[in-house]
Design a protein around this motif. Structure first.
Motif, mmCIF file in Angstrom:
data_model
loop_
_atom_site.group_PDB
_atom_site.id
_atom_site.type_symbol
_atom_site.label_atom_id
_atom_site.label_comp_id
_atom_site.label_asym_id
_atom_site.label_seq_id
_atom_site.Cartn_x
_atom_site.Cartn_y
_atom_site.Cartn_z
ATOM 1 N N VAL A 179 0.822 -1.259 0.042
ATOM 2 C CA VAL A 179 -0.106 -0.056 0.083
ATOM 3 C C VAL A 179 1.024 1.316 0.086
ATOM 4 C CG1 VAL A 179 -1.689 1.397 1.314
ATOM 5 C CG2 VAL A 179 -1.942 -1.175 0.975
ATOM 6 N N ALA A 180 1.870 1.198 0.839
ATOM 7 C CA ALA A 180 3.034 2.495 1.026
ATOM 8 C C ALA A 180 3.555 2.406 -0.527
ATOM 9 C CB ALA A 180 3.839 2.184 2.127
ATOM 10 N N ILE A 181 3.977 1.488 -1.095
ATOM 11 C CA ILE A 181 4.700 1.609 -2.361
ATOM 12 C C ILE A 181 3.750 2.189 -3.461
ATOM 13 C CG2 ILE A 181 5.724 0.250 -4.138
ATOM 14 C CD1 ILE A 181 6.769 -1.521 -1.848
ATOM 15 N N LYS A 182 2.467 1.738 -3.529
ATOM 16 C CA LYS A 182 1.495 2.284 -4.455
ATOM 17 C C LYS A 182 1.142 3.783 -4.286
ATOM 18 C CE LYS A 182 -1.355 1.717 -8.080
ATOM 19 N NZ LYS A 182 -0.590 1.553 -9.304
ATOM 20 N N THR A 183 1.195 3.936 -2.997
ATOM 21 C CA THR A 183 1.006 5.601 -2.364
ATOM 22 C C THR A 183 2.057 6.397 -3.063
ATOM 23 O OG1 THR A 183 -0.212 4.927 -0.654
ATOM 24 C CG2 THR A 183 0.510 7.165 -0.683
ATOM 25 N N THR A 229 3.402 14.407 -8.743
ATOM 26 C CA THR A 229 4.085 15.621 -8.592
ATOM 27 C C THR A 229 5.375 15.434 -9.561
ATOM 28 O OG1 THR A 229 5.770 14.344 -7.342
ATOM 29 C CG2 THR A 229 4.037 15.569 -6.124
ATOM 30 N N LYS A 230 5.667 14.569 -10.393
ATOM 31 C CA LYS A 230 6.597 14.451 -11.404
ATOM 32 C C LYS A 230 8.089 14.495 -10.724
ATOM 33 C CE LYS A 230 3.576 14.338 -14.801
ATOM 34 N NZ LYS A 230 2.739 13.035 -15.069
ATOM 35 N N LYS A 231 8.095 14.165 -9.452
ATOM 36 C CA LYS A 231 9.408 14.324 -8.861
ATOM 37 C C LYS A 231 9.715 12.864 -8.401
ATOM 38 C CE LYS A 231 11.465 16.160 -4.491
ATOM 39 N NZ LYS A 231 11.189 16.027 -3.423
ATOM 40 N N GLU A 232 10.960 12.623 -8.721
ATOM 41 C CA GLU A 232 11.477 11.181 -8.096
ATOM 42 C C GLU A 232 11.975 11.202 -6.936
ATOM 43 O OE1 GLU A 232 11.670 8.371 -10.291
ATOM 44 O OE2 GLU A 232 10.351 9.524 -11.489
ATOM 45 N N ILE A 233 11.817 10.266 -6.411
ATOM 46 C CA ILE A 233 12.619 9.875 -4.881
ATOM 47 C C ILE A 233 13.641 8.968 -5.060
ATOM 48 C CG2 ILE A 233 10.180 10.830 -3.871
ATOM 49 C CD1 ILE A 233 9.985 7.789 -3.092
ATOM 50 N N THR A 234 14.350 9.260 -3.705
ATOM 51 C CA THR A 234 15.767 8.375 -3.851
ATOM 52 C C THR A 234 15.277 7.009 -2.979
ATOM 53 O OG1 THR A 234 16.101 9.126 -1.561
ATOM 54 C CG2 THR A 234 17.305 10.161 -3.504
ATOM 55 N N LYS A 235 16.224 5.828 -3.222
ATOM 56 C CA LYS A 235 15.722 4.766 -2.486
ATOM 57 C C LYS A 235 15.604 5.097 -0.930
ATOM 58 C CE LYS A 235 16.887 -0.028 -1.866
ATOM 59 N NZ LYS A 235 15.979 -0.376 -1.213
ATOM 60 N N THR A 236 16.523 5.767 -0.391
ATOM 61 C CA THR A 236 16.593 6.106 1.036
ATOM 62 C C THR A 236 14.958 6.790 1.496
ATOM 63 O OG1 THR A 236 18.720 6.374 1.095
ATOM 64 C CG2 THR A 236 17.534 7.288 2.889
ATOM 65 N N GLU A 237 14.617 7.925 0.599
ATOM 66 C CA GLU A 237 13.335 8.286 0.918
ATOM 67 C C GLU A 237 12.326 7.416 0.772
ATOM 68 O OE1 GLU A 237 14.110 12.927 -0.752
ATOM 69 O OE2 GLU A 237 13.693 11.179 -2.173
#
Length: 155
Positions: A37-41, A49-57
């Motif tokens: 669920v968190a991953i889908k969110t 947002t068209k903003k990539e996030i890092t693996k840590t984030e």
């Protein structure tokens, strides 16, 4: 009206069975479901947002959202159970519908937590009984207000 007397109790039992099945999962399976669920969110957030996030984030978000997702799931499924129990009791003209609906949902929340004591790496938590009962209560009150309004419209 006759079909409601058959369908509603079946829906109550199906909702209870769903709760039982979720509680019957071991801790790892349950956590994996919350993580999905968190991953889908996160995927939806990234698309919007068209903003990539890092693996840590991503890892931090998943870790930090587990509790919220799990407690939200407790509230939501018991909200649904509260609605179904209230409508079932109302259909059968049970007196003190709200009280008996709350008591049944509270009892089921207690048995659900006891059930988890027998599941690998799961525990019973009084907080979960409280959240479940609150969810059921909100569902019951919602149903009460909805049925009351619909009765007023008919008159």
């Amino acid at each position: 009206m006759k079909s409601r007397k058959i369908i509603l109790p079946i829906l109550v039992l199906l909702c209870m069975l769903t709760i039982f099945c979720f509680s019957n999962q071991n801790a790892k399976k349950s956590q994996n479901l919350s993580d999905k669920v968190a991953i889908k969110t996160l995927e939806i957030k990234t698309e919007v947002t068209k903003k990539e996030i890092t693996k840590t984030e991503k890892d931090n978000f998943i870790k930090n959202s587990r509790t919220f997702i799990r407690k939200g799931a407790h509230f939501t499924i018991f909200f649904l159970l509260g609605i179904l129990v209230y409508l079932t009791f109302k259909t059968y003209n049970i007196k003190h519908t709200i009280l008996f609906s709350i008591l049944l949902c509270f009892f089921y929340a207690c048995t659900d937590e006891i059930h988890q004591l027998f599941i690998e790496m799961r525990t019973a938590q009084i907080l979960d009984v409280f959240i479940d009962t609150c969810g059921a209560y909100v569902g019951i009150r919602f149903s009460y207000l909805l049925t009351r309004k619909s009765l007023n419209v008919k008159n």
